[in-house]
Motif scaffolding. Structure first.
Motif, PDB file in Angstrom:
ATOM      1  N   PRO A   6      -5.778  11.125   0.063  1.00 14.46           N
ATOM      2  CA  PRO A   6      -5.309  10.521   1.322  1.00 14.46           C
ATOM      3  C   PRO A   6      -6.409   9.727   2.034  1.00 14.46           C
ATOM      4  O   PRO A   6      -6.107   8.749   2.723  1.00 14.46           O
ATOM      5  N   LEU A  21       0.835  -1.208   0.000  1.00 15.24           N
ATOM      6  CA  LEU A  21       0.000   0.000   0.000  1.00 15.24           C
ATOM      7  C   LEU A  21       0.870   1.258   0.000  1.00 15.24           C
ATOM      8  O   LEU A  21       0.571   2.240  -0.684  1.00 15.24           O
ATOM      9  N   GLU A  22       1.981   1.185   0.737  1.00 19.87           N
ATOM     10  CA  GLU A  22       2.905   2.324   0.806  1.00 19.87           C
ATOM     11  C   GLU A  22       3.394   2.744  -0.581  1.00 19.87           C
ATOM     12  O   GLU A  22       3.640   3.913  -0.843  1.00 19.87           O
ATOM     13  N   PHE A  58      -8.034   2.225   3.318  1.00 23.40           N
ATOM     14  CA  PHE A  58      -7.334   0.947   3.130  1.00 23.40           C
ATOM     15  C   PHE A  58      -6.662   0.505   4.431  1.00 23.40           C
ATOM     16  O   PHE A  58      -6.741  -0.638   4.846  1.00 23.40           O
ATOM     17  N   GLU A  59      -6.000   1.460   5.073  1.00 21.12           N
ATOM     18  CA  GLU A  59      -5.302   1.133   6.324  1.00 21.12           C
ATOM     19  C   GLU A  59      -6.283   0.649   7.390  1.00 21.12           C
ATOM     20  O   GLU A  59      -6.016  -0.302   8.116  1.00 21.12           O
ATOM     21  N   LYS A 109      -6.294   6.142   1.163  1.00 17.58           N
ATOM     22  CA  LYS A 109      -5.228   5.419   1.854  1.00 17.58           C
ATOM     23  C   LYS A 109      -5.663   5.104   3.292  1.00 17.58           C
ATOM     24  O   LYS A 109      -5.483   3.983   3.767  1.00 17.58           O
ATOM     25  N   ASN A 110      -6.253   6.098   3.959  1.00 11.69           N
ATOM     26  CA  ASN A 110      -6.723   5.877   5.327  1.00 11.69           C
ATOM     27  C   ASN A 110      -7.738   4.744   5.385  1.00 11.69           C
ATOM     28  O   ASN A 110      -7.709   3.910   6.288  1.00 11.69           O
ATOM     29  N   GLU A 118       0.095   4.631  -5.644  1.00  8.84           N
ATOM     30  CA  GLU A 118      -0.278   6.022  -5.832  1.00  8.84           C
ATOM     31  C   GLU A 118      -1.788   6.093  -5.809  1.00  8.84           C
ATOM     32  O   GLU A 118      -2.457   5.466  -6.617  1.00  8.84           O
ATOM     33  N   LEU A 119      -2.322   6.861  -4.861  1.00  9.79           N
ATOM     34  CA  LEU A 119      -3.780   6.896  -4.716  1.00  9.79           C
ATOM     35  C   LEU A 119      -4.281   8.305  -4.992  1.00  9.79           C
ATOM     36  O   LEU A 119      -3.527   9.276  -4.886  1.00  9.79           O
TER      37      LEU A 119
END
Ligand code: ZZB
Length: 394
Positions: free
Chosen positions: A350, A342-343, A356-357, A353-354, A346-347
């Motif tokens: 943000p 995930l790191e 997904f985390e 990304k949050n 490219e999304l």
């Protein structure tokens, strides 16, 4: 589905691959379940309650030593009750390590409870809770949860009980108006040293015993210091309630906040100052007290959905112990790889990304299949169909 042989072959390849890698396992799991459908109720089969998973409680067996007069009348006149068997109130708790400090046990005067046959004893809980138990190998017959008698909570008030580990030998059943009917067993054991709700309800009962129809003598037990924290001392519930100027057991929002603080502080910074594990950190003692109580037959593991789940068929889901194939998403090294991956992605935003985390954090055991509906057959166990989220695990 096998209506599309190409895509079907792709899903079978994918499942075989995951299994060969040891990512798909088999065993008994606590699973969100629809009684109406007769099978696990996956995310896509739900009308509401997406993402809801089983919540584990410990069911504490609190023995009735003498029923209050109204309840006694009902129990004595029931021929269906075997009088040689013990009767237990079952209280659902997340804090087994605090059981030394029980000072009474609460029921709601507004809730109907059942006395249910649990095999070698009887349990007093709500029907909803016993239904969940009946699907978790805790009762004589799977899916049987008819009460032998039902009794209103108010008739239990004043009953004498004996609670496991409690420092006080004899306790009473007392009323708590804020008991939630569709959570736990509807029976809440009272630990005023560590639970802000219990502390405030106890104070209220002590101030107005006549109003609640109880005797002052029934609520005389003092809180017992069980856990020490640097910040809040030996009686965290009292300290947090005072710090937040909580006035009444009905200050729901403030009490919810106080509960969060008490949970966190006790768990991460608390040290036991009472009982067998005196001197140990709460984090370590918790599971030891739990195992001891289970081994002694004083308690058992009980699961229920952490919040309401309604299946597409319209029934309220429960938690069942199911034999099943599941993907072990929670496995640490695999999770690490996913986070690393995930790191590097490219999304667009943000928040994505949050999100997904967040999912990587809570995803643990994920059931792979169901018994009917649409899907690809599980290559090595063809009575099952791959459910619709697992087929896109790639
Ligand atoms: C003893 C105990 C000792 C508890 C403590 C808490 C604390 P949660 O956190 O919201 O999931 N409880 C259980 N069932 C009900 C119900 N039907 N209605 C109201 N309260 C209920 O709730 C879990 C806790 O809420 C359970 O754990 C039970 O009280 C109560 F020192 O059992 B506990 C900081 C809390 N401390």
């Amino acid at each position: 589905t096998d209506m599309n042989p190409y895509y079907d072959a792709f899903i079978r390849w994918q499942m075989n691959k995951l299994k060969a890698l040891g990512k798909i396992k088999f065993g008994e799991r606590y699973t969100i379940y629809s009684e109406k459908d007769g099978q696990a109720c996956m995310d896509h089969d739900r009308q509401s309650g997406e993402g809801v998973t089983p919540q584990e409680y410990i069911g504490i067996k609190i023995e009735v030593t003498e029923f209050a007069p109204e309840a006694k009348k009902i129990v004595d006149s029931s021929d269906a009750l075997d009088k040689s068997k013990k009767i237990y109130f079952v209280a659902a708790t997340l804090r087994p390590e605090t059981m030394y400090g029980q000072t009474c046990c609460f029921v709601s005067p507004k809730i109907e409870y059942g006395i249910f046959d649990a095999g070698d004893a009887y349990y007093i809980t709500t029907e909803r809770a016993f239904k969940n138990m009946s699907y978790q190998k805790l009762t004589p017959k799977r899916g049987y949860y008819k009460p032998i008698v039902t009794i209103s909570g108010k008739h239990f008030i004043g009953s004498k009980i004996h609670a496991p580990l409690a420092a006080y030998e004899e306790l009473r059943i007392l009323p708590m108006e804020t008991v939630i009917a569709n959570k736990g067993t509807g029976v809440v054991t009272c630990v005023p040293s560590n639970s802000p709700d219990d502390y405030m309800t106890t104070k209220d009962l002590q101030h107005k015993p006549e109003y609640y129809g109880i005797e002052a003598d029934w609520i005389k037990h003092e809180p017992i210091p069980i856990i020490n924290t640097e910040k809040y001392g030996d009686l965290i519930a009292k300290a947090v309630c005072e710090e937040n100027k909580i006035k009444s057991p009905k200050d729901t929002n403030q009490l919810a906040e106080a509960k969060k603080i008490a949970y966190k502080e006790d768990y991460y910074t608390g040290t036991m100052i009472y009982g067998k594990y005196k001197g140990e950190k709460v984090e370590a003692a918790k599971s030891k007290v739990k195992s001891d109580m289970i081994a002694a037959g004083q308690a058992f593991v009980y699961d229920e959905p952490e919040s309401l789940v309604i299946s597409r068929s319209g029934d309220e889901c429960i938690v069942s112990l199911e034999d099943q194939w599941y993907v072990d998403y929670g496995e640490e090294s695999w999770k690490e790889q996913a986070i690393e991956c995930l790191e590097q992605m490219e999304l667009f935003a943000p928040e994505v990304k949050n999100a997904f985390e967040g999912v990587l954090e809570w995803l643990k055991n994920w059931a792979v299949c169901r018994t009917y509906g649409l899907g690809t057959r599980l290559p090595w166990d063809e009575k099952y169909l791959v459910e619709s989220l697992s087929d896109s695990t790639i």
